[in-house]
Design a protein around this motif. Structure first.
Motif, short mmCIF file in Angstrom:
data_model
loop_
_atom_site.label_atom_id
_atom_site.label_comp_id
_atom_site.label_asym_id
_atom_site.label_seq_id
_atom_site.Cartn_x
_atom_site.Cartn_y
_atom_site.Cartn_z
N SER B 43 0.82 -1.21 0.00
CA SER B 43 0.00 0.00 0.00
C SER B 43 0.86 1.26 0.00
O SER B 43 0.50 2.26 -0.59
N THR B 204 -5.74 2.60 11.30
CA THR B 204 -5.51 1.60 10.26
C THR B 204 -4.75 2.25 9.11
O THR B 204 -5.14 3.31 8.64
N GLY B 206 -3.34 3.26 5.47
CA GLY B 206 -3.91 3.34 4.13
C GLY B 206 -5.34 3.84 4.06
O GLY B 206 -5.95 3.79 3.01
N GLN B 207 -5.88 4.32 5.17
CA GLN B 207 -7.25 4.85 5.13
C GLN B 207 -7.21 6.25 4.50
O GLN B 207 -6.21 6.96 4.62
N PRO B 208 -8.30 6.64 3.86
CA PRO B 208 -8.28 7.93 3.18
C PRO B 208 -8.42 9.13 4.12
O PRO B 208 -8.07 10.24 3.76
N ASP B 209 -8.94 8.92 5.31
CA ASP B 209 -9.23 10.07 6.17
C ASP B 209 -9.11 9.67 7.63
O ASP B 209 -9.61 8.63 8.03
N TYR B 210 -8.43 10.51 8.41
CA TYR B 210 -8.29 10.19 9.84
C TYR B 210 -8.99 11.22 10.71
O TYR B 210 -8.68 11.35 11.88
N ASP B 232 2.37 8.89 3.29
CA ASP B 232 1.01 9.25 2.92
C ASP B 232 0.08 9.32 4.12
O ASP B 232 -0.76 10.21 4.23
N ASP B 233 0.24 8.35 5.02
CA ASP B 233 -0.63 8.31 6.19
C ASP B 233 -0.41 9.53 7.07
O ASP B 233 -1.36 10.12 7.59
N THR B 236 -2.10 12.54 5.72
CA THR B 236 -3.53 12.51 5.98
C THR B 236 -3.83 12.89 7.43
O THR B 236 -4.80 13.59 7.71
#
Lengths: 291, 372, 298
Positions: B43, B204, B206-210, B232-233, B236
């Motif tokens: 990922s 988690t 690779g999630q799109p939004d935190y 990337d994480d 975000t």
């Protein structure tokens, strides 16, 4: 080279067992299981649980193979009242729930990190065990296929109402098939855990189910030889991408993605041009009066 | 299927012939093969790819200096897909088909441990550039780590946050071994210095939004956020914090792996403990070379990969190519090697000890070294 | 109070992102009677198209999003013409498996073209605050765009002849065809709508978050969960399902159960959010099978 061949044969054998398990569910009975990775994961996590909690190997195997059909029966129970596509969604969801649970509850088998299990040091022994499991599974499936139960399951697959008019309760047979085929996949999972020596959630993603589906649909979902052939082609394609990447100097990321695209294309093309798979199911005639 | 496959193979063949000549190593002696296992299709492959770049850079430098006893080093890069099964497949191919003596590995413990299990009985050498689970210490003599264990870095981060005057802190880490391992040791150190941990968030990957993950911090109002994570994480997570109006400073492990989302908002807000040497003349030189070659600033795993390959090359140079001899030579050459990540010292388990640590702060659009 | 407002905001924002993708799944289910797993790929393709138009061709984001939606609509029609149109008569299970093949193919090609790493739209929006609850200007745009798309879809389905024809096809295919409704053309229109709405949803999703080839798996389960909650073949039921799911997720991870029952503060860890989506789907399917099965048969 021998080690690599042994490794490839072991992989093909284990995934063939998963394929045969799916063959019994889909090819023979018509159950669309989009969570075929679930019994596999349950088997492997049985071994993982035993390793983490200091239980002997046989206990892990027992947990894995015992729990797999139990969960299978739980998942299949509503199938009698659901049409196939809803059941497919349930199995897909159940597989993901299990993986997410293993990922987030670290007490079971290491959570996101995963867990080490006893690894079969002797690779040849691992291959022999995998082949023994495959042979056993194939023989069992073959016997089942030829038995009166197999005939009935085909009727069930083609026409549930007809089966019901014959006085057969479809759900009961679906239960039997699910339990049997999920034990097979669970066994494959236990063996996989001990061959790999490690259990982690990343091994049981949704995509794994569709690699099995590709193999089964490609070879012909209705014959055991087809399933094994399909699995061999799919797994060897997977292995060969390493050599293609090295030999072609293309980035391995690109080659790996093209391989998955090829699997997708295979699923579609087989349905478009050869829905019965490479090895089709032979037409059978039965004389109802002779028995 | 078969048709599609042969078409694919044919296309690959054509590309191969056009690309073969510049890529191939040509020397009179056959080259020495070194394996590299990295997750190229997972990922977040960026850190992994950086590690491979670091190894390439080191191999190029070694080859330019005449290779190992006159033989060139040829790298064979394999994908682990971040899955144990694929990692084993890669390692089996490297050890059995390509007959390499050593492999440089990127991957969490779920990939590294199965590979170590495979490598140990074969007497192979593994250079670990990313996994920091204590379990890897069980493979002493097979596995050598170029990155320090999480608990060392975590402890430094905890002390650092306390030293900046934070009384309360919230943790935001990815839910993986690296994140939670660093979190636990940082929390322990922070509490030791009298700090209070308000909340531990393991998201988690690779999630799109935190935003939902960080929501709780709005009400808790921590003095500081202690964090770790990959590119990337982290970007975000920063975005979520900014949008939720959370203005606490971030004290992190390995700030150089973080991706800043909004330069102006982050100015002076992100600081932390990173491996030493990043700011040294050698580190700067390597960074410039990497930017020139790959047109992107390298992340820490570039340097871990570089050091792993360098040490391996130096050990091969010293001992020849027998595996046992190389193994014996590794700790020796490390003694006189001044690495891209500082001095490298191993304990008996092959774990890196006493790593130099530097502090960095994000200021004026880039990470800058600050006084300890 | 501000927490309640915040939960409602979050519910609306996430619900919108899922709803606009979910309506297409329900629409195609209502007419073609199969769960199209490739639908989420239209969102991915749309998002990457919008990204390329914006980043490489220099189109403004709004224009890029609309163009990408239209292009993806055509792409969906193309996919139908290449694959699904040739398989109208196979079983729903067969179509479902084929749709997985299509999904696998599209996602791998996208990954091969753009690589596994994430891309981000270079936009930044201001944070606004009402009563202590935070949201961004972009959130407002997402909710508004979804609401507009829903209104347009509703008008199309209930105020136009084509919409009536589509609904007729959904409620009784054979009858509709005997009464002279051009099924083939209407199904083409249906695919266009599916592709367009999904692409728009994908672009909004990517604007809010980030673009990566595996964003399909991030969206897949919430989308199918929303569709299931809504009743599988009900277009606006799916939209409602998305909001219900979003509310359930946001409530469960926001409420401090610890303080409610004992002194210690404790909430459901956020990584359990995915459970809620999958769990809700499985639970609904298990609890309401009779109703669903009856409607499917009818």
């Amino acid at each position: 080279m021998t080690d690599f061949i042994i490794f490839s044969v072991t992989t093909i054998a284990i995934w063939s067992v998963l394929g045969i398990s799916l063959h019994l569910q889909f090819g023979l009975t018509g159950l669309v299981n989009f969570g075929q990775v679930l019994p596999f994961a349950v088997g492997a996590y049985g071994a993982g649980f035993a390793a983490v909690h200091g239980l002997p190997i046989w206990a892990g195997a027992l947990i894995g193979c015992g729990l797999a059909p139990l969960i299978g029966v739980l998942v299949i129970l509503p199938a009698g009242r659901l049409t196939q596509d809803y059941w497919a969604l349930v199995t897909l969801g159940a597989g993901e729930i299990f993986r997410l649970a293993m990922l987030n509850i670290s007490g079971i088998a290491g959570g996101v990190e995963g867990a080490s299990v006893v690894r079969l040091g002797d690779r040849t022994l691992a291959m022999v065990l995998a082949l023994v499991l495959l042979t056993g599974t194939a023989l069992f499936a073959f016997r089942m296929d030829r038995s009166p139960l197999g005939r009935l399951l085909r009727v069930l697959r083609e026409d549930e109402t007809l089966a019901a008019t014959l006085g057969r309760n479809p759900l009961r047979f679906q239960l039997v098939v699910t339990a049997v085929s999920w034990v097979m996949a669970g066994l494959a999972g236990v063996l996989y855990a001990h061959v790999t020596g490690y259990v982690s959630p990343s091994s049981f993603m949704v995509i794994e189910t569709f690699v099995i589906w590709t193999a089964v649909v490609l070879g012909g979902p209705n014959t055991i030889a087809g399933v094994v052939l399909g699995t061999a082609v799919v797994q060897l394609t997977g292995v060969s991408t390493r050599f293609i990447a090295q030999w072609s100097h293309l980035p391995s990321e690109l080659v790996a993605n093209l391989r998955l695209a090829a699997f997708g294309a295979v699923l579609v093309l087989v349905f478009l041009f050869r829905p019965q798979g490479v090895i089709p199911e032979p037409k059978r005639r039965y004389n109802a009066d002779s028995r | 299927m078969k048709l599609g496959f042969s078409v694919l193979a044919a296309v690959c063949a054509m590309v191969a012939f056009s690309a073969l000549s510049p890529g191939a190593v040509r020397a009179d002696e056959p080259p020495v093969s070194v394996g590299v296992i990295a997750n190229l299709t997972g990922s977040d492959p960026k850190s992994s790819v950086d590690m491979v770049h670091g190894v390439e850079m080191a191999a190029d430098a070694l080859n330019a200096a005449g290779g190992v006893k006159g033989r060139k080093i040829a790298l064979i890069v394999e994908d682990s897909e971040y899955r144990p099964q694929a990692g084993i497949e890669a390692a089996t191919k490297l050890f059995d088909v390509n007959k390499v003596d050593a492999a440089i590995v990127f991957g969490g413990s779920s990939v590294s441990i199965p590979i170590a299990e495979l490598a140990a009985p074969k007497g192979k050498i593994l250079m670990n550039t990313s996994a920091s689970s204590a379990k890897l210490g069980n493979y002493g003599g097979t596995l050598f780590s170029t990155l320090p264990l999480d608990d060392i870095v975590g402890q430094q981060v905890g002390f650092y946050a306390a030293s900046k005057g934070a009384k309360t802190a919230a943790f935001i880490v990815p839910n993986n071994t690296f994140g939670t391992g660093l979190m636990e040791s940082a929390a322990k150190a922070f509490e030791e210095k009298g700090g209070k941990v308000l909340r531990k968030i393991a998201y988690t990957e690779g999630q799109p939004d935190y935003r939902a993950d960080l929501q709780a911090l709005v009400a808790l109002k921590p003095d500081a956020i202690i964090s770790a994570g990959y590119g990337d994480d982290t970007r975000t997570a920063f975005k979520a914090a900014r949008e939720l109006g959370i203005d606490a400073p971030w004290y992190v492990g390995y700030p150089s792996i973080f991706s800043v989302e909004n330069d102006a908002w982050m100015n002076g807000k992100l600081s932390g403990v990173d491996n030493g040497g990043l700011d040294s003349p050698m580190g700067q030189k390597l960074k410039a070379a990497a930017v020139a070659k790959y047109s992107a600033e390298p992340r820490p795993h570039f340097y871990y990969g570089y050091d792993a390959m360098m040490l391996l090359g130096l050990a091969m140079q010293k001992a020849g190519t027998g595996v046992a001899a190389i193994k014996a030579a590794l700790p020796d050459v490390a003694k006189s090697y001044d690495g891209a990540t500082g001095k490298i010292e191993w304990d008996a388990r092959g774990q890196r000890i006493n790593p130099p640590m530097d502090k960095f702060m994000f200021k004026d659009g880039k990470l800058q070294a600050i006084a300890n | 109070m501000c927490r309640v407002i915040q939960i409602l905001f979050n519910t609306l924002i996430y619900g919108s992102e899922i709803a606009i993708i979910a309506v297409g799944v329900a629409l195609s289910y209502s007419i073609l009677r199969f769960a199209n797993f490739a639908h989420v790929q239209f969102a991915v393709v749309g998002a990457y198209t919008a990204f390329s138009l914006h980043q490489y061709a220099g189109a403004p984001i709004a224009l890029a999003a609309v163009l990408a939606a239209l292009l993806t609509g055509l792409f969906a029609v193309l996919v139908d013409w290449l694959v699904f149109a040739r398989l109208r008569n196979i079983t729903p299970e067969g179509k479902m498996i084929v749709s997985w093949g299509v999904a696998l193919f599209i996602r791998s090609i996208v990954a091969a073209m753009f690589g596994g790493s994430a891309r981000v739209f270079d936009v930044s929006s201001d944070t606004l605050s009402i009563g202590g609850a935070f949201f961004t200007l972009q959130d407002v745009i997402v909710v508004a765009a979804t609401a507009l798309a829903m209104l347009a879809l509703h008008a199309l389905l209930y105020r136009t002849l084509a919409g009536t024809a589509l609904r007729a096809l959904a409620s009784n295919r054979d009858l509709a065809e005997t009464r002279g409704i051009p099924a083939a053309r209407m199904i083409g229109l249906m695919w266009f709508i599916c592709g367009t709405t999904a692409a728009l949803g994908g672009t909004l999703f990517a604007l809010q978050t980030r673009l990566q080839p595996n964003m399909d798996l991030v969206m897949l389960l919430p989308v199918f969960s929303a569709v299931t909650i809504g009743g599988l073949d009900r277009v606006f039921g799916a939209a409602l399902g998305a909001v219900v799911l979003s509310l359930a997720q946001n409530l469960l991870i926001s409420v401090d159960f610890g303080t409610l029952f004992s002194g210690e503060s404790w909430s459901v860890p956020t990584q359990f959010r995915d459970f809620i989506a999958v769990g809700a789907m499985v639970l609904i399917l298990l609890l309401r099978p009779r109703r669903i099965a009856a409607r499917a048969a009818g």
